[in-house]
Design an enzyme around this catalytic site. Structure first.
Site, short mmCIF file in Angstrom:
data_model
loop_
_atom_site.label_atom_id
_atom_site.label_comp_id
_atom_site.label_asym_id
_atom_site.label_seq_id
_atom_site.Cartn_x
_atom_site.Cartn_y
_atom_site.Cartn_z
N GLN A 71 41.11 57.17 97.21
CA GLN A 71 40.21 58.04 97.96
C GLN A 71 39.82 59.30 97.38
O GLN A 71 40.53 59.80 96.47
CB GLN A 71 40.92 58.24 99.40
CG GLN A 71 41.21 57.12 100.41
CD GLN A 71 41.53 57.32 101.65
OE1 GLN A 71 42.64 56.91 102.01
NE2 GLN A 71 40.69 57.89 102.53
N HIS A 72 38.81 59.83 97.93
CA HIS A 72 38.41 61.29 97.60
C HIS A 72 37.78 61.72 96.54
O HIS A 72 36.98 62.65 96.51
CB HIS A 72 39.31 62.30 98.03
CG HIS A 72 40.44 61.92 99.06
ND1 HIS A 72 39.96 61.61 100.42
CD2 HIS A 72 41.68 61.69 99.28
CE1 HIS A 72 40.90 61.27 101.35
NE2 HIS A 72 42.02 61.50 100.77
N ASP A 234 41.69 53.07 99.77
CA ASP A 234 42.79 52.08 99.68
C ASP A 234 43.87 51.78 100.76
O ASP A 234 44.10 51.13 101.09
CB ASP A 234 43.51 52.37 98.18
CG ASP A 234 43.91 54.22 98.21
OD1 ASP A 234 43.96 54.80 99.10
OD2 ASP A 234 44.39 54.21 97.11
O1 5SP Z 1 44.55 60.75 98.51
C1 5SP Z 1 44.93 59.71 99.01
C2 5SP Z 1 45.00 59.57 100.61
O2 5SP Z 1 44.30 60.62 101.29
C3 5SP Z 1 45.54 58.85 98.11
O3 5SP Z 1 46.28 57.69 98.82
C4 5SP Z 1 44.60 58.14 97.26
O4 5SP Z 1 43.83 57.05 98.03
C5 5SP Z 1 45.31 57.46 96.12
O5 5SP Z 1 46.14 56.14 96.27
P1 5SP Z 1 47.13 55.43 95.36
O6 5SP Z 1 46.47 55.44 94.08
O7 5SP Z 1 48.16 56.36 95.42
O8 5SP Z 1 47.27 54.24 95.93
#
Ligand code: 5SP
Ligand code: ADP
Length: 472
Positions: A71-72, A234
């Site tokens: 995300q983000h 995700d």
């Molecule tokens: O920043 C967040 C949720 O707000 C993280 O969960 C990212 O979405 C990265 O996910 P992973 O690669 O660790 O699964």
């Protein structure tokens, strides 16, 4: 057999699964690594996707595909659709001052009022992870790049768009789940807050992706006929892959440590601990994320010169509480609590606790204590916990599985090792293909239950020292 594909373009790797659309049975899969670092050229994600898809035997025979992703991340595109600069990922903390500035601004100089205003507007309080803060950083640090930015999107939006047959900026699409992590879209109202985007970019207003419905057909795969789903963030994809329902709390230990729960109503936590995200079905996904999770275990294993299996054995051979040794794992700064410049710290090291086993135990206990704090924060928002499901790369560790219930004070259910984000994306693809009102019911994997006596002493000792860290 009709096949669908799900993709997880995550922080560390791209994972592709091909599943039977009717039953969800796994047919093929592939994986390829992403580059390290918190600033990445998006082309690397596309290259990794193509390598993972090849490893999965190609996608010529799939009827639909959807992408879940980290995300983000800030992906800026110019008027020709070219990437303006490398993407800043969710775990890049350079925009921490911008986050603080945006909070103060919205509160007319009053931080508490600013927090309330952001929580009311978009269900979250800015921290460095969220896209709006990265855009403020861009506007100030690289104004020429901000001027060139004709559209801004997220990693999963970008990859979906790159895979699609129709690729002008007007065809960019996202979904509720990922839009809710930008800090300029509200999960409560279902609307963009373009005024907040414009504020972040100091008066510039780039185009943003259209927010598609949960099972909307958003295009077709370039060079083929497969339908494309909107994809999602995700964590929303993992919830879909696990068929999480209200009462379920999903704890994911990947690059990030995440505690999330599916709820029918939106959450707005003025403390900023819980982010009021949306899920991928029309519900909500209050979520707590830490920046230090599986890689803390990678670092401990490297430090001790052992593999993950031995790290786990070592941890299980040490006493509960590691004889007072505590590792506060803020190795890359931290997001929850919001300490972007923090470093890790070690407390209570004695001759007795100077052993690899104690170090391994303290590392796993520290990681789990941070996640237990996250579960508490979600519960404080009114979330009911009936089941805790443990997923992500580090959920494979027997020590994590066995210590989590004691530290969480609840039994923990562990599904078989798998790619639940990619699975959720595949389930969305099957939903898109079916055109039905709800996602297809796929057989869910068996869950292994772990339970243990509550280890309140471990949490108490951690709570005593977690605030004593550098970089506050
Ligand atoms: O920043 C967040 C949720 O707000 C993280 O969960 C990212 O979405 C990265 O996910 P992973 O690669 O660790 O699964
Ligand atoms: N048995 C294990 N014990 C602990 N950590 C593990 C184990 N297997 C994999 N990992 C770690 O899990 C992480 C990858 O998890 P994953 O959920 O795929 O991350 P992401 O989705 O963020 O890319 C890596 O840091 C990897 O070293």
């Amino acid at each position: 057999m009709t096949l669908v594909a799900g993709v997880d373009t995550s922080t560390q790797a791209c994972k592709v699964v091909v599943r039977d659309a009717a039953t969800g049975e796994l047919v093929r899969s592939g994986r390829a690594a992403h580059p390290a670092g918190t600033e990445v050229a998006p082309q690397a994600w596309e290259d990794a996707f193509r390598a993972a898809a090849d490893q999965a035997g190609g996608l010529d025979d799939v009827a639909a595909l959807a992408v879940g992703g980290q995300q983000h991340g800030m992906v800026c595109l110019d008027a020709d659709g070219e990437v303006v600069r490398d993407a800043l990922l969710w775990n890049d903390v350079r925009s921490a001052p911008a986050a603080a500035e945006l909070i103060r601004e919205l509160g007319d100089g009053d931080e508490a009022a600013g927090r309330r205003a952001w929580a009311d507007a978009v269900g979250l309080v800015p921290v460095a992870s969220f896209t709006a803060t990265k855009l403020r950083w861009l506007a100030d640090a690289e104004p020429a790049n901000a001027d060139r930015t004709a559209a801004v999107c997220l990693p999963h939006d970008w990859l979906t768009w790159r895979l699609s047959a129709d690729r002008d900026l007007g065809t960019l699409v996202t979904d509720r789940g990922d839009a809710s992590g930008t800090a300029y879209w509200s999960a409560r109202t279902g609307e963009y807050r373009l005024d907040l985007l414009e504020r972040a970019m100091r008066g510039r207003r780039p185009a943003v992706p259209r927010v598609a419905g949960p099972a909307e057909r958003v295009g077709t795969l370039a060079g083929g006929t497969a339908l494309l789903g909107p994809g999602t963030g995700d964590n929303a994809a993992a919830a879909l892959g696990l068929a999480a329902r209200p009462g379920d709390v999903v704890v994911s230990i990947g690059t990030s440590g995440v505690v999330s729960a599916v709820t029918p109503t939106a959450v707005a936590d003025v403390t900023g601990t819980v982010a009021g995200f949306a899920d991928a079905t029309g519900n909500h996904l209050p979520l707590v994320a830490t920046m230090n999770a599986a890689r803390v275990l990678d670092a401990a294993a490297a430090l001790l010169g052992v593999d993950h299996a031995t790290l786990s054995d070592l941890a299980l051979s040490a006493p509960s509480g590691a004889d007072g040794l505590v590792l506060v794992p803020y190795l890359e700064g931290e997001r929850t609590p919001n300490l972007p410049n923090a470093t890790g710290s070690v407390h209570g090291l004695t001759l007795r606790s100077s052993t690899p086993a104690h170090w391994a135990r303290a590392t796993i206990e520290g990681l789990l204590c941070g996640l237990a704090d996250g579960i508490e924060a979600v519960v404080a928002q009114g979330v009911t916990v009936e089941r805790v499901l443990l997923v992500g790369g580090a959920a494979r560790s027997p020590a994590v599985q066995q210590l989590a219930p004691g530290i969480f004070g609840r039994p923990v259910l562990v599904p078989p090792p798998g790619e639940y984000v990619a699975d959720g994306a595949a389930r969305q693809a099957a939903w898109v293909l079916s055109g039905a009102g709800t996602a297809p019911e796929w057989a869910q994997p068996g869950l292994q239950e772990f339970d243990a006596a509550p280890a309140a002493h471990v949490r108490e000792r951690y709570a005593e020292v977690r605030g004593r860290t550098d970089g506050q």
